[in-house]
Design a protein around this motif. Structure first.
Motif, short mmCIF file in Angstrom:
data_model
loop_
_atom_site.label_atom_id
_atom_site.label_comp_id
_atom_site.label_asym_id
_atom_site.label_seq_id
_atom_site.Cartn_x
_atom_site.Cartn_y
_atom_site.Cartn_z
N ALA A 94 0.88 -1.07 -0.02
CA ALA A 94 0.01 0.13 0.03
C ALA A 94 0.69 1.36 -0.02
O ALA A 94 0.64 2.14 -0.80
CB ALA A 94 -0.85 0.09 1.17
N GLN A 95 1.84 1.17 0.74
CA GLN A 95 2.73 2.41 0.81
C GLN A 95 3.24 2.54 -0.41
O GLN A 95 3.67 3.72 -1.12
CB GLN A 95 3.72 2.14 1.81
N ALA A 99 3.02 5.78 -2.92
CA ALA A 99 4.25 6.75 -3.53
C ALA A 99 4.08 6.84 -4.95
O ALA A 99 4.69 7.83 -5.42
CB ALA A 99 5.58 5.83 -3.15
N ARG A 100 3.47 5.96 -5.60
CA ARG A 100 3.34 6.13 -7.12
C ARG A 100 2.08 6.77 -7.50
O ARG A 100 2.13 7.53 -8.42
CB ARG A 100 3.23 4.85 -7.66
N SER A 101 1.09 6.82 -6.71
CA SER A 101 -0.32 7.46 -7.19
C SER A 101 -0.68 8.62 -6.51
O SER A 101 -1.44 9.40 -6.84
CB SER A 101 -1.34 6.40 -6.84
N ASN A 102 0.07 8.75 -5.34
CA ASN A 102 -0.17 9.97 -4.50
C ASN A 102 -1.85 10.08 -4.02
O ASN A 102 -2.29 11.07 -3.47
CB ASN A 102 0.01 11.48 -5.05
N GLU A 103 -2.27 8.95 -3.72
CA GLU A 103 -3.63 8.93 -3.25
C GLU A 103 -3.78 7.73 -2.14
O GLU A 103 -2.81 7.06 -2.23
CB GLU A 103 -4.69 8.41 -4.51
N THR A 104 -4.79 7.90 -1.57
CA THR A 104 -4.90 7.03 -0.57
C THR A 104 -5.44 5.39 -0.71
O THR A 104 -6.16 5.13 -1.74
CB THR A 104 -5.99 7.51 0.35
N VAL A 105 -4.50 4.73 -0.02
CA VAL A 105 -4.69 3.33 -0.57
C VAL A 105 -5.26 2.37 0.73
O VAL A 105 -4.55 2.65 1.81
CB VAL A 105 -3.63 2.54 -1.18
N HIS A 106 -6.24 1.47 0.46
CA HIS A 106 -6.62 0.65 1.65
C HIS A 106 -6.65 -0.86 1.33
O HIS A 106 -6.55 -1.16 0.12
CB HIS A 106 -8.22 0.80 1.85
N VAL A 107 -6.45 -1.81 2.27
CA VAL A 107 -6.54 -3.19 2.09
C VAL A 107 -7.41 -3.49 3.30
O VAL A 107 -7.46 -3.21 4.41
CB VAL A 107 -5.28 -3.91 2.27
N LEU A 118 -7.68 -3.37 7.03
CA LEU A 118 -6.58 -3.82 7.95
C LEU A 118 -5.58 -2.86 7.66
O LEU A 118 -4.67 -2.80 8.69
CB LEU A 118 -6.15 -5.17 7.12
N VAL A 119 -5.29 -2.05 6.60
CA VAL A 119 -4.60 -1.17 6.12
C VAL A 119 -5.00 0.17 5.61
O VAL A 119 -5.88 0.01 4.81
CB VAL A 119 -3.43 -1.61 5.36
N LYS A 120 -4.57 1.08 6.03
CA LYS A 120 -4.88 2.35 5.37
C LYS A 120 -3.26 3.27 5.23
O LYS A 120 -2.91 3.61 6.27
CB LYS A 120 -5.66 3.34 6.05
N ALA A 121 -3.25 3.35 4.10
CA ALA A 121 -1.89 4.27 3.78
C ALA A 121 -2.22 5.53 3.21
O ALA A 121 -3.01 5.60 1.95
CB ALA A 121 -1.09 3.68 2.70
N GLU A 122 -2.10 6.72 3.83
CA GLU A 122 -2.63 7.91 3.57
C GLU A 122 -2.10 8.69 2.33
O GLU A 122 -0.92 8.52 2.18
CB GLU A 122 -2.61 9.08 4.78
N SER A 123 -2.81 9.38 1.44
CA SER A 123 -2.22 10.29 0.50
C SER A 123 -1.71 11.50 1.26
O SER A 123 -2.02 11.90 2.19
CB SER A 123 -3.42 10.65 -0.34
N PRO A 124 -0.61 11.97 0.47
CA PRO A 124 0.06 13.09 1.19
C PRO A 124 -0.85 14.47 1.00
O PRO A 124 -0.87 15.55 1.51
CB PRO A 124 1.30 13.49 0.35
N SER A 131 -13.09 5.88 6.16
CA SER A 131 -12.55 4.58 6.65
C SER A 131 -11.30 4.74 7.92
O SER A 131 -11.07 5.87 8.01
CB SER A 131 -11.83 3.94 5.45
N ALA A 132 -11.25 3.87 8.44
CA ALA A 132 -10.28 3.84 9.25
C ALA A 132 -9.63 2.31 9.66
O ALA A 132 -10.56 1.36 9.55
CB ALA A 132 -10.60 4.48 10.67
N VAL A 133 -8.42 2.11 9.99
CA VAL A 133 -8.03 0.60 10.17
C VAL A 133 -8.81 0.04 11.49
O VAL A 133 -9.06 0.78 12.44
CB VAL A 133 -6.61 0.67 10.76
N GLY A 134 -9.33 -0.98 11.24
CA GLY A 134 -10.08 -1.78 12.19
C GLY A 134 -11.69 -1.42 12.01
O GLY A 134 -12.80 -2.25 12.76
N ARG A 135 -12.19 -0.29 11.24
CA ARG A 135 -13.47 -0.03 10.99
C ARG A 135 -14.16 -0.99 10.15
O ARG A 135 -13.52 -1.55 9.08
CB ARG A 135 -13.42 1.34 10.47
#
Length: 260
Positions: A94-95, A99-107, A118-124, A131-135
């Motif tokens: 996800a990270q 880094a490639r898309s500059n957008e938020t990624v979830h798993v 399970l995973v939230k990698a935030e966009s800059p 969404s939130a991890v665990g939600r």
């Protein structure tokens, strides 16, 4: 009192029995377990028999009164290991996609008719997300949920929504009925990607792809989320990123695409 945990004594004693085997000394008898834990023999016998019935302990072949750890513990350990691997590898991939898309990624993974993040990698860039991890969110309202539901047979999907009396709609665009969901899942299978057209957040669009394990089963989904105007401008680009990310995570989990 906040934070107070009330333990069930019988469950605690059963775990105490299992913990004895952590010393690596192998099988032992009810008498040995009784002596080690200081429990009444009758209590120990009942605990051991229950653990045997649940496959957490097993009778040692050729030694009717000796017990060792059972297969179910291996199954639980394997499932735990798989979940840890999915989360750790998912975070890494996800990270990389952020880094490639500059957008938020979830798993996320699927639990009944809900997704669990399970995973939230935030966009800059600043994006307001629900969404939130665990939600948990309704699977039919999210791209990542639809990506995973599309990996199931329609019969399984129907079973997951069998008890739904009133469909949750997070926005006016949310899927509102089982026939509509099944039609959307059919389109998802044809595209190979799922979309959330402002269905969980009126300002955000998402695209998602399924993540598979070594057996080929869908075990998770990966999505990219972006503000609606930006998602429209970059639709093909974001679809490519999420497809690549989901395949990379699948590969790390042991999945190999058929070359036939």
């Amino acid at each position: 009192m906040a934070g107070l945990i009330r333990e069930v004594p019988a469950v605690g004693r059963a775990i105490d029995v299992l913990d004895l085997f952590l010393d690596g000394k192998g099988p032992r008898s009810v008498a040995e377990i009784t002596a080690a834990l200081g429990l009444p023999r009758s209590t120990t016998y009942e605990l051991v028999q229950t653990l045997v019935a649940r496959r957490c302990l097993r009778v040692v072949d050729g030694h009717a009164h000796q017990y060792d750890l059972g297969l179910h513990l291996f199954e639980l350990g394997s499932a735990y290991g798989d979940s840890i691997e999915l989360t750790e590898q998912g975070q890494q991939v996800a990270q990389e996609i952020v880094a490639r898309s500059n957008e938020t990624v979830h798993v996320a993974t699927l639990d009944g008719a809900e997704v669990v993040y399970l995973v939230k990698a935030e966009s800059p860039k600043t994006v307001r997300m629900v969404s939130a991890v665990g939600r948990r969110l309704p699977a039919h309202c999210t791209a990542v949920g639809k990506a995973m539901l599309a990996g199931l047979d329609d019969e399984d999907v129907v079973a997951r929504y069998d008890d739904v009396q009133e469909w949750i709609r997070m926005t006016p665009n949310s899927v509102a009925s089982l026939p509509d969901l099944l039609a959307e899942l059919d389109r998802t299978r044809q595209r190979g990607l799922a979309v959330d057209d402002c269905e969980s957040n009126v300002d955000v669009r998402c695209v998602a792809a399924a993540v598979r394990d070594a057996s080929g089963e869908v075990v998770a989904g990966m999505s990219i989320s972006a503000p609606a105007h930006r998602a429209d401008e970059r639709a093909d680009e974001l679809a490519g990123y999420v497809s690549e990310g989901a395949l990379e995570l699948s590969t790390r989990l042991g999945y190999r695409r058929s070359t036939r």
